[in-house]
Design an enzyme around this catalytic site. Structure first.
Site, PDB file in Angstrom:
ATOM      1  N   LYS A  77    -102.674 154.180  10.939  1.00  0.00           N
ATOM      2  CA  LYS A  77    -102.081 155.576  10.037  1.00  0.00           C
ATOM      3  C   LYS A  77    -100.946 156.104  11.433  1.00  0.00           C
ATOM      4  CE  LYS A  77    -105.682 157.540   8.728  1.00  0.00           C
ATOM      5  NZ  LYS A  77    -106.807 156.806   7.990  1.00  0.00           N
ATOM      6  N   GLY A  78    -100.501 156.701  10.865  1.00  0.00           N
ATOM      7  CA  GLY A  78     -99.036 157.249  11.194  1.00  0.00           C
ATOM      8  C   GLY A  78     -98.584 156.620  12.828  1.00  0.00           C
ATOM      9  N   SER A 117     -98.654 146.835  14.206  1.00  0.00           N
ATOM     10  CA  SER A 117     -98.984 147.605  15.941  1.00  0.00           C
ATOM     11  C   SER A 117     -98.248 147.508  16.357  1.00  0.00           C
ATOM     12  CB  SER A 117    -100.761 147.039  16.187  1.00  0.00           C
ATOM     13  OG  SER A 117    -101.381 147.747  15.133  1.00  0.00           O
ATOM     14  N   ILE A 139    -106.786 139.893   9.797  1.00  0.00           N
ATOM     15  CA  ILE A 139    -107.171 138.650   9.093  1.00  0.00           C
ATOM     16  C   ILE A 139    -105.710 138.179   8.159  1.00  0.00           C
ATOM     17  CG2 ILE A 139    -109.701 140.467   8.557  1.00  0.00           C
ATOM     18  CD1 ILE A 139    -108.615 141.015   5.527  1.00  0.00           C
ATOM     19  N   ASP A 140    -105.147 138.927   8.134  1.00  0.00           N
ATOM     20  CA  ASP A 140    -103.919 138.823   7.236  1.00  0.00           C
ATOM     21  C   ASP A 140    -102.889 136.944   7.669  1.00  0.00           C
ATOM     22  OD1 ASP A 140    -104.360 140.444   5.462  1.00  0.00           O
ATOM     23  OD2 ASP A 140    -102.846 141.569   6.762  1.00  0.00           O
ATOM     24  N   GLY A 183    -105.213 140.160   2.487  1.00  0.00           N
ATOM     25  CA  GLY A 183    -104.077 139.245   3.184  1.00  0.00           C
ATOM     26  C   GLY A 183    -102.601 140.136   3.403  1.00  0.00           C
ATOM     27  N   ARG A 184    -102.550 140.994   1.835  1.00  0.00           N
ATOM     28  CA  ARG A 184    -101.668 142.004   2.307  1.00  0.00           C
ATOM     29  C   ARG A 184    -100.308 141.048   1.471  1.00  0.00           C
ATOM     30  NH1 ARG A 184     -98.664 145.055   7.207  1.00  0.00           N
ATOM     31  NH2 ARG A 184     -99.206 142.734   8.567  1.00  0.00           N
TER      32      ARG A 184
END
Ligand code: F6P
Length: 359
Positions: A77-78, A117, A139-140, A183-184
């Site tokens: 977040k952020g 990131s 993980i995606d 998995g987005r």
């Protein structure tokens, strides 16, 4: 020459992060270097003094590689370039984070992250002229330039095991079982686990499905004399009208979730089959890493330290053709990797008669 390097984990956690940290700490210690763990990703650098601790190699001789999560903590977040403030406004805190990096007097930093990131870390590194190397984790498995990222293999193993566990209960109750996985926007987890776990239907965001085609597949399965069917669906699959299924959490954070229930209700009506839905959720991130994730994390950790030794920065370690290599971080971020519809796994699924909802 002795060096002092930093390491941080950023974005959603996954299995294998601790194995990567361990590899970095051990490799650095063999070179006579010190490793500083930055706590809670870039959030730790907003603290005064920065949240960090020196990582003692002896701490990593026992259980750490086997543990899920990240001993350093993380945040997804952020965005520091538009950080959400308590009054609802947003503020650019990048300068403060760069100051935090500088205060630690590091020769270089290893960031373990995914595409989001890395986009942030690269911008910070450019702004603060920080020597950075990246280790891919997600993980995606949607980060480009690497065939695999740390955490993906474990997530697939967990999802496959979930199908293994759903099959006997489905057969005992004559049910259609729907498993919704993470998995987005990429369907890698659903596709791999669906094949490995014997799903009859695999729905991924990359393939447009029709409810009629899925219902017809369930009917065909029943006509063979089988009393159950297994379906796996990626969280980002949309409704036939093109709507995303989202869940809103406290504070207004939105995440994918719920398409399995939508499909379960529709398909139960259309086929008359008793249908149950399991949303696997964060279970996919929390397990002890598979041996594959431990190997990948170990090879990546060693390579990341060796890149610093060679003075090669702005690079991400990657797995290509059974080798650990390095690529430009920028190229990896740009090459977002969804499921290749002409690729082997899609062809294999189709050749096995698994429905992707479009035929
Ligand atoms: O990117 C990793 C991931 O687990 C996605 O698969 C999922 O959509 C999301 O993170 C969940 O985020 P959170 O941990 O914030 O609920």
């Amino acid at each position: 020459m002795s060096k002092r390097i930093g390491i941080l984990t950023s974005g959603g956690d996954c299995a294998g992060l601790n194995a990567a940290i361990r590899a970095v700490v051990h490799r650095a210690a063999l070179l006579g270097w010190e490793t500083v763990g930055i706590l809670n990703g870039t959030a730790g650098l907003l603290k005064d003094p920065p949240g960090c601790r020196v990582l003692d190699p002896n701490e990593f001789n026992g259980n750490v590689m086997r543990m899920g999560g990240t001993i350093l903590g993380t945040t997804n977040k952020g965005n520091p370039f538009a950080f959400p403030m308590a009054d609802g406004s947003s503020k650019d805190l990048s300068g403060k984070i760069v100051e935090g990096f500088k205060a630690l007097k590091l020769d270089a930093v290893i960031g373990i992250g995914g595409d989001g990131s890395f986009a942030i870390l690269k911008k910070l590194a450019d702004q603060g002229k920080i020597n950075m190397v990246g280790i891919p984790k997600t993980i995606d498995n949607d980060l480009g330039m690497t065939e695999s990222s740390v955490g993906f293999d474990t997530a697939v193993a967990v999802a496959t095991e979930a199908l293994d566990r759903l099959q006997p209960t489905a057969a005992s109750h004559d049910r259609v079982m729907i498993l919704e996985v993470m998995g987005r926007d990429a369907g890698h987890i659903a596709l791999s686990a669906g094949i490995a776990g014997g799903a009859d239907i695999i729905l991924i965001p990359e393939v447009k499905y029709s409810l009629d085609k899925i219902a017809a597949k369930i009917k065909r399965v029943k006509e063979t004399g089988r009393n159950f069917a297994l379906m796996i669906v990626s969280e980002a699959v949309k409704t036939p009208e093109g709507e995303k299924s989202m869940m809103t959490y406290h504070g207004g954070e939105e995440r994918y979730g719920g398409i399995g229930h939508y499909l379960g209700t529709k398909l139960a009506e259309m086929t008359g089959s008793e249908t149950r839905v399991t949303i696997l959720g964060h279970v996919q991130r929390g397990s002890s890493p598979t041996y594959n994730d431990r190997l990948l994390a170990s090879a990546f950790g060693v390579k990341a330290v060796d890149l610093i030794k060679e003075g090669k920065y702005d690079r991400m370690v990657a797995w290509q053709n059974r080798q650990v290599v390095d690529v430009a971080i920028e190229d990896a971020i740009k090459a977002y990797q969804v499921v290749d519809l002409k690729g082997t796994l899609v062809q294999t699924a189709r050749a096995l008669g698994i429905s992707l909802g479009d035929e």
